[in-house]
Write an enzyme that holds these catalytic residues in place. Structure first.
Site, PDB file in Angstrom:
ATOM      1  N   GLY A  86       0.822  -1.197   0.000  1.00  0.00           N
ATOM      2  CA  GLY A  86       0.000   0.000   0.000  1.00  0.00           C
ATOM      3  C   GLY A  86       0.858   1.249   0.000  1.00  0.00           C
ATOM      4  O   GLY A  86       1.956   1.252  -0.541  1.00  0.00           O
ATOM      5  N   LEU A  87       0.352   2.305   0.634  1.00  0.00           N
ATOM      6  CA  LEU A  87       1.042   3.591   0.696  1.00  0.00           C
ATOM      7  C   LEU A  87       1.403   4.098  -0.700  1.00  0.00           C
ATOM      8  O   LEU A  87       2.510   4.552  -0.943  1.00  0.00           O
ATOM      9  CB  LEU A  87       2.316   3.504   1.552  1.00  0.00           C
ATOM     10  CG  LEU A  87       2.102   3.346   3.053  1.00  0.00           C
ATOM     11  CD1 LEU A  87       3.443   3.322   3.769  1.00  0.00           C
ATOM     12  CD2 LEU A  87       1.218   4.429   3.623  1.00  0.00           C
ATOM     13  N   CYS A  88       0.471   3.953  -1.611  1.00  0.00           N
ATOM     14  CA  CYS A  88       0.731   4.488  -2.934  1.00  0.00           C
ATOM     15  C   CYS A  88      -0.486   5.259  -3.428  1.00  0.00           C
ATOM     16  O   CYS A  88      -0.907   5.138  -4.573  1.00  0.00           O
ATOM     17  CB  CYS A  88       1.142   3.400  -3.917  1.00  0.00           C
ATOM     18  SG  CYS A  88       0.076   1.963  -3.889  1.00  0.00           S
ATOM     19  N   GLY A  89      -1.066   6.045  -2.544  1.00  0.00           N
ATOM     20  CA  GLY A  89      -2.163   6.915  -2.921  1.00  0.00           C
ATOM     21  C   GLY A  89      -3.381   6.122  -3.367  1.00  0.00           C
ATOM     22  O   GLY A  89      -3.674   5.063  -2.826  1.00  0.00           O
ATOM     23  N   ALA A 242       3.425   6.472  -7.926  1.00  0.00           N
ATOM     24  CA  ALA A 242       2.352   6.900  -7.025  1.00  0.00           C
ATOM     25  C   ALA A 242       2.869   6.991  -5.596  1.00  0.00           C
ATOM     26  O   ALA A 242       2.527   7.922  -4.859  1.00  0.00           O
ATOM     27  CB  ALA A 242       1.189   5.913  -7.100  1.00  0.00           C
TER      28      ALA A 242
END
Lengths: 287, 140
Positions: A86-89, A242
């Protein structure tokens, strides 16, 4: 100065977070560059293959491959490419949204969907909402090889060959540039070949070794695999881009928070000093 | 000078060779092939082996672990495999992908809950938009 101390610890903790997001931003930036070059490197293969297939469609071969023929649709298949982390907008959210919208469209027409999921995030999503997932692969890492994908693609191709699905879509992120990645729903099967503009003047065909069927089967399988591979590599580049943007804005936000807190801290310090002075002055006046 | 033709050797992961050649030797499925310019169109699969690209005095060797060879009168394209392919290996990989799906997703039914899916995605999108808006306000 009790208030001051609390603010100070808060500043410290935000600074630590900022350090992490900065580091992640830089890591993502360097990984993105590598992923981009891998993305470029994978393009010639698919392009050459497309050429060969276009030749084939024009060459009137004696054997028409099922991947080139449109047939009545009863059920459809999807290959959905998501990231593992995760942590990709909004990258995965937007992608899954496009996938669900397309599946819903097909559902409204009465076509159920078999789904093949690549990436942990897609699996997590499918786990929550259900869906007929027939194959998955995860943990491909930063530099996946085509042999990591052979199995999953084969499951879908077999389903197509056996008539379980009649159309196959690929849902993946297109890497437009560092700031923009857009989800794409692309039809893989049957392969859409542009019709020749005019009837060709003279018909020709390849010599096939060994048999036309065998050669074409192998060629088509590799073509679809290479498209999926490209999707995966492009998705990795998109993911890193991202993430880089998301982490940059996180670092910026942390910076804003820190400067706000510093202002509050300095004000509190100032107030404490003023108070101290006025107490002393008041004390001196009393004497 | 002998007639030359263009040769491209590409794999799914990278472009390996691009240049002109006078003659190309390739390990075809039905036997070794020697190809010169003006060859009739040919499409064949390749066995694992070595490609030999001859151009003047120079010879270049490239190992391929299989793939496809397309011949046009002036262009030859080698679509090289990067993985060792065999029917049973592919079959095993497919089985593995299926099992992974079954293992990871046994809790939920096969029927997709579209309402839930859309609700969850709408929520996530709303959150993202909120974050964006907050950021814009902060920058002002």
């Amino acid at each position: 100065m009790a208030v001051g101390k609390e603010i100070k610890t808060q500043i410290k903790s935000i600074q630590n977070t900022q350090k992490i997001t900065r580091a992640m931003e830089m890591v993502a930036a360097s990984k993105m560059r590598k992923a981009q070059s891998r993305m470029e490197a994978s393009k010639p293969y698919a392009a050459k293959m497309r050429n060969v297939i276009a030749h084939l469609a024009h060459a009137h071969p004696e054997y028409k491959h099922p991947y080139l023929l449109d047939r009545d649709v009863k059920k459809v298949g999807y290959i959905v490419i998501t990231s593992d982390r995760g942590l990709c907008g909004g990258l995965n959210t937007n992608l899954l949204k496009a996938a669900v919208a397309s599946m819903r469209d097909n559902k409204d027409k009465g076509f159920d969907a078999d789904i093949c999921v690549i990436g942990q995030k897609g699996i997590g999503f499918m786990n929550r909402v259900g869906g007929n997932v027939t194959a998955t692969v995860t943990q491909l890492g930063d530099a996946p090889g085509i042999n990591d994908l052979i199995g999953t693609v084969k499951v879908m191709l077999d389903a197509y060959n056996n008539g379980e699905i009649d159309r196959l879509y690929l849902v993946s992120n297109e890497f437009v540039n560092t700031m923009t990645q857009s989800p794409q729903v692309e039809q893989l099967l049957p392969v859409a070949v542009e019709k020749p503009e005019k009837e060709l003047k003279h018909h020709w065909d390849y010599i096939y070794e060994p048999e036309a069927k065998e050669v074409l089967d192998a060629l088509m399988m590799r073509y679809i695999e290479s498209l999926v591979y490209q999707g995966v590599v492009e998705n990795i580049a998109s993911e890193q881009a991202a993430r880089m943007v998301a982490m940059k804005s996180a670092s910026d936000n942390a910076g804003d928070l820190i400067s706000d807190l510093k202002l509050v801290y300095n004000k509190a310090r100032q107030a404490a000093i003023t108070q101290e002075i006025s107490e002393i002055v008041a004390g001196a006046a009393a004497v | 000078m002998a007639m030359t033709f263009h040769v491209d050797v590409v794999s799914a992961e990278e472009a390996i060779f691009s240049g002109t050649a006078e003659m190309l030797f390739a390990p075809g499925a039905m036997g070794e092939l020697g190809i010169m310019a003006q060859h009739t169109p040919l499409l064949t699969s390749l066995k694992p082996g070595e490609l030999r690209i001859v151009s003047g005095d120079e010879e270049q060797y490239i190992y391929v672990s299989g793939g496809m060879l397309e011949v046009q009168p002036h262009v030859v394209t080698v679509l090289s495999d990067t993985a060792v392919r065999a029917k049973d290996i592919d079959e095993a990989a497919a089985l593995e992908a299926k099992e992974a799906a079954e293992k990871l997703l046994k809790e939920k039914g096969a029927e997709m809950d579209y309402a839930l899916a859309e609700a969850q995605l709408a929520e996530a999108v709303a959150q993202l938009q909120m974050i964006k808006r907050m950021k814009n306000v902060g920058n002002r």
